[in-house]
Design a protein around this motif. Structure first.
Motif, PDB file in Angstrom:
ATOM      1  N   PHE A 164      65.174  35.443  57.222  1.00  0.00           N
ATOM      2  CA  PHE A 164      65.650  34.051  57.265  1.00  0.00           C
ATOM      3  C   PHE A 164      66.553  33.776  56.061  1.00  0.00           C
ATOM      4  O   PHE A 164      67.590  33.148  56.163  1.00  0.00           O
ATOM      5  CB  PHE A 164      64.478  33.057  57.246  1.00  0.00           C
ATOM      6  N   ARG A 165      66.096  34.265  54.892  1.00  0.00           N
ATOM      7  CA  ARG A 165      66.849  34.039  53.671  1.00  0.00           C
ATOM      8  C   ARG A 165      68.243  34.678  53.777  1.00  0.00           C
ATOM      9  O   ARG A 165      69.247  34.051  53.475  1.00  0.00           O
ATOM     10  CB  ARG A 165      66.084  34.633  52.478  1.00  0.00           C
ATOM     11  N   GLN A 166      68.277  35.922  54.233  1.00  0.00           N
ATOM     12  CA  GLN A 166      69.557  36.623  54.344  1.00  0.00           C
ATOM     13  C   GLN A 166      70.494  35.929  55.319  1.00  0.00           C
ATOM     14  O   GLN A 166      71.679  35.782  55.058  1.00  0.00           O
ATOM     15  CB  GLN A 166      69.332  38.067  54.795  1.00  0.00           C
ATOM     16  N   ARG A 167      69.934  35.498  56.456  1.00  0.00           N
ATOM     17  CA  ARG A 167      70.796  34.852  57.446  1.00  0.00           C
ATOM     18  C   ARG A 167      71.322  33.519  56.924  1.00  0.00           C
ATOM     19  O   ARG A 167      72.484  33.178  57.140  1.00  0.00           O
ATOM     20  CB  ARG A 167      70.047  34.676  58.760  1.00  0.00           C
ATOM     21  N   ALA A 168      70.470  32.775  56.223  1.00  0.00           N
ATOM     22  CA  ALA A 168      70.927  31.499  55.650  1.00  0.00           C
ATOM     23  C   ALA A 168      72.052  31.747  54.645  1.00  0.00           C
ATOM     24  O   ALA A 168      73.047  31.017  54.616  1.00  0.00           O
ATOM     25  CB  ALA A 168      69.759  30.768  54.996  1.00  0.00           C
ATOM     26  N   HIS A 203      68.555  27.631  60.447  1.00  0.00           N
ATOM     27  CA  HIS A 203      68.973  28.143  59.142  1.00  0.00           C
ATOM     28  C   HIS A 203      69.814  27.109  58.380  1.00  0.00           C
ATOM     29  O   HIS A 203      69.743  27.034  57.161  1.00  0.00           O
ATOM     30  CB  HIS A 203      69.734  29.459  59.309  1.00  0.00           C
ATOM     31  N   LEU A 204      70.588  26.309  59.137  1.00  0.00           N
ATOM     32  CA  LEU A 204      71.330  25.230  58.476  1.00  0.00           C
ATOM     33  C   LEU A 204      70.373  24.225  57.852  1.00  0.00           C
ATOM     34  O   LEU A 204      70.625  23.711  56.762  1.00  0.00           O
ATOM     35  CB  LEU A 204      72.254  24.535  59.487  1.00  0.00           C
ATOM     36  N   LEU A 207      67.442  28.819  47.641  1.00  0.00           N
ATOM     37  CA  LEU A 207      67.138  28.216  48.942  1.00  0.00           C
ATOM     38  C   LEU A 207      65.905  27.313  48.938  1.00  0.00           C
ATOM     39  O   LEU A 207      65.495  26.838  49.976  1.00  0.00           O
ATOM     40  CB  LEU A 207      66.968  29.307  49.992  1.00  0.00           C
ATOM     41  N   GLY A 208      65.310  27.106  47.791  1.00  0.00           N
ATOM     42  CA  GLY A 208      64.152  26.214  47.754  1.00  0.00           C
ATOM     43  C   GLY A 208      62.845  26.967  47.860  1.00  0.00           C
ATOM     44  O   GLY A 208      62.817  28.174  48.061  1.00  0.00           O
ATOM     45  N   ASP A 209      61.771  26.196  47.761  1.00  0.00           N
ATOM     46  CA  ASP A 209      60.435  26.790  47.644  1.00  0.00           C
ATOM     47  C   ASP A 209      59.915  27.399  48.942  1.00  0.00           C
ATOM     48  O   ASP A 209      59.090  28.287  48.918  1.00  0.00           O
ATOM     49  CB  ASP A 209      59.428  25.709  47.223  1.00  0.00           C
ATOM     50  N   LEU A 225      60.775  29.429  51.237  1.00  0.00           N
ATOM     51  CA  LEU A 225      60.772  30.872  51.446  1.00  0.00           C
ATOM     52  C   LEU A 225      60.401  31.649  50.193  1.00  0.00           C
ATOM     53  O   LEU A 225      59.902  32.759  50.278  1.00  0.00           O
ATOM     54  CB  LEU A 225      62.151  31.338  51.918  1.00  0.00           C
ATOM     55  N   SER A 226      60.648  31.049  49.018  1.00  0.00           N
ATOM     56  CA  SER A 226      60.452  31.829  47.794  1.00  0.00           C
ATOM     57  C   SER A 226      59.003  31.857  47.311  1.00  0.00           C
ATOM     58  O   SER A 226      58.548  32.862  46.803  1.00  0.00           O
ATOM     59  CB  SER A 226      61.364  31.314  46.685  1.00  0.00           C
ATOM     60  N   ALA A 227      58.276  30.758  47.504  1.00  0.00           N
ATOM     61  CA  ALA A 227      56.909  30.705  46.960  1.00  0.00           C
ATOM     62  C   ALA A 227      56.031  31.794  47.556  1.00  0.00           C
ATOM     63  O   ALA A 227      55.224  32.404  46.863  1.00  0.00           O
ATOM     64  CB  ALA A 227      56.283  29.340  47.210  1.00  0.00           C
ATOM     65  N   ALA A 228      56.229  32.058  48.850  1.00  0.00           N
ATOM     66  CA  ALA A 228      55.384  33.057  49.495  1.00  0.00           C
ATOM     67  C   ALA A 228      55.567  34.421  48.857  1.00  0.00           C
ATOM     68  O   ALA A 228      54.605  35.134  48.622  1.00  0.00           O
ATOM     69  CB  ALA A 228      55.721  33.135  50.986  1.00  0.00           C
ATOM     70  N   SER A 229      56.807  34.770  48.529  1.00  0.00           N
ATOM     71  CA  SER A 229      57.013  36.086  47.928  1.00  0.00           C
ATOM     72  C   SER A 229      56.558  36.090  46.474  1.00  0.00           C
ATOM     73  O   SER A 229      56.122  37.112  45.957  1.00  0.00           O
ATOM     74  CB  SER A 229      58.467  36.528  48.063  1.00  0.00           C
ATOM     75  N   ALA A 230      56.651  34.911  45.824  1.00  0.00           N
ATOM     76  CA  ALA A 230      56.219  34.844  44.418  1.00  0.00           C
ATOM     77  C   ALA A 230      54.717  35.125  44.280  1.00  0.00           C
ATOM     78  O   ALA A 230      54.295  35.756  43.320  1.00  0.00           O
ATOM     79  CB  ALA A 230      56.545  33.472  43.837  1.00  0.00           C
ATOM     80  N   ASP A 231      53.928  34.639  45.277  1.00  0.00           N
ATOM     81  CA  ASP A 231      52.485  34.878  45.138  1.00  0.00           C
ATOM     82  C   ASP A 231      52.029  36.133  45.902  1.00  0.00           C
ATOM     83  O   ASP A 231      50.858  36.333  46.142  1.00  0.00           O
ATOM     84  CB  ASP A 231      51.670  33.638  45.526  1.00  0.00           C
TER      85      ASP A 231
END
Ligand SMILES: [Zn+2]
Length: 350
Positions: free
Chosen positions: A263-267, A307-308, A336-338, A340-346
């Motif tokens: 999702f992150r890459q496509r966005a 994605h938009l 891109l905000g929390d 998608l990122s928070a999940a990978s951070a934890d």
């Protein structure tokens, strides 16, 4: 756990996987027979003579019949999962259980599908999809409608409710995103999750933008909702995830992280295209997938808009409406905000 081990444990839990035909590109749908009290079937396959015939044969292989079924559980509103529900219920007298938000849709199946199609049509037109494509897709959709059915739900389920069977407890978890009514059934004791189309191993489930079941008129942020739901699923200590299509999933955390990365890459790719020049949803879809088949027009519009939404919510894109057509333009360059990122951070570190 190896897939073979997962299959063995599923069998030991009295769960039989029935694979029934569908008219869709995804291929067969997985329905799960639970040999317990009551004798339970999760999902039904599509409404076709072939589907019914195969259901009868596959039940017979396990020494059961449609008439013996006592409880039918529906995981969501899509026709490959509900199609035979009416026939099964009338032949068996089984209770029909579904999440409360799906009940009205199921009872009005047909009329509500028509309203869904209208909703989809105006959404696509607003994103610049040509009228002839929209019209063609509407007739494709109508021709699929007979594969569904209008089951009477006798047992509405609430999110968080415990569904007690003789030998197990299934926790009802409403996890919308792929559709507004996606429901998971969690056997905490066995760590087995019935996930239906919320998680599919071999393909990314689409977050289809669907007319909201609560009649609100705003365009739902289906992908954002889906990601929020997946974040909750990610927390479950599931060992075996039984999907609506394809094979059993034994590492749902890795699978969800992989989806988030995609999702992150496509966005980011969409943001690059917008930085080049403002574009409509349809232009973006053509840019990403080339010349789109008519039947994929709504799917790809949903994907692009989802994605938009991620970019818009992160302050990196905005919507500009001109002559009834929405265009998007790039602004900002931040993360891109929390979501998608928070999940990978934890993520647990290896
Ligand atoms: Zn499905």
């Amino acid at each position: 756990m190896t897939p073979e081990e997962a299959e063995r444990r599923t069998e030991e839990a009295g769960i039989r996987t029935l694979r029934l035909p569908t008219p869709f590109a995804i291929g067969r749908v997985n329905c799960y027979l639970i040999e317990d009290e009551p004798l339970t079937l999760i999902d039904t396959g599509a409404n076709s003579g072939k589907g019914l015939d195969e259901l009868e044969h596959q039940l017979a292989e396990h020494r059961h019949s449609i008439e013996n079924l006592e409880l039918l559980i529906l995981t969501h509103q899509h026709i490959d999962h509900i199609g035979l529900a009416e026939i099964i219920a009338s032949r068996s007298g089984a209770e029909v259980a579904a999440i409360d938000v799906a009940v009205e849709f199921l009872h009005n199946y047909g009329e509500d599908s028509e309203r869904d199609d209208q909703f989809a049509a105006s959404l696509m037109l607003g994103q610049g999809v040509p009228q002839d494509v929209v019209t063609a897709l509407q007739s494709v959709s109508r021709s699929f409608r007979a594969w569904g059915s209008r089951p009477k739900v006798t047992r509405p389920l609430r999110d968080g409710e415990m569904l007690e069977l003789g030998d197990r407890t299934l926790e009802v978890q409403h996890r919308p995103g792929h559709s507004p009514s996606d429901t998971l059934f969690w056997d905490a004791e066995r760590r087995i999750l019935f996930a239906a189309d919320h998680l599919i191993g071999h393909v990314t489930s689409n977050a289809l933008i669907t007319r909201p079941l609560d009649e609100s008129s705003e365009r739902p942020q289906a992908l954002v909702t889906y990601i929020e739901s997946m974040r909750r699923t990610r927390e479950l200590p599931a060992e075996i995830v039984l999907s609506g299509h394809g094979e059993v999933i034994t590492d749902h955390v890795a699978l969800i992280d992989e989806r988030f990365e995609r999702f992150r890459q496509r966005a980011e790719r969409i943001h690059e295209l917008l930085a080049d020049r403002p574009r409509s949803g349809y232009e973006l879809a053509q840019e990403l997938w080339g010349n789109i088949a008519v039947t994929q027009a709504f799917l790809t519009t949903s994907e692009v808009l989802g994605h938009l939404d991620l970019l818009i919510n992160a302050g990196r894109a905005r919507e500009v409406v001109e002559d009834g057509v929405t265009r998007f333009e790039a602004i900002g360059d931040g993360p891109l905000g929390d979501l998608l990122s928070a999940a990978s951070a934890d993520s647990p570190t290896p």
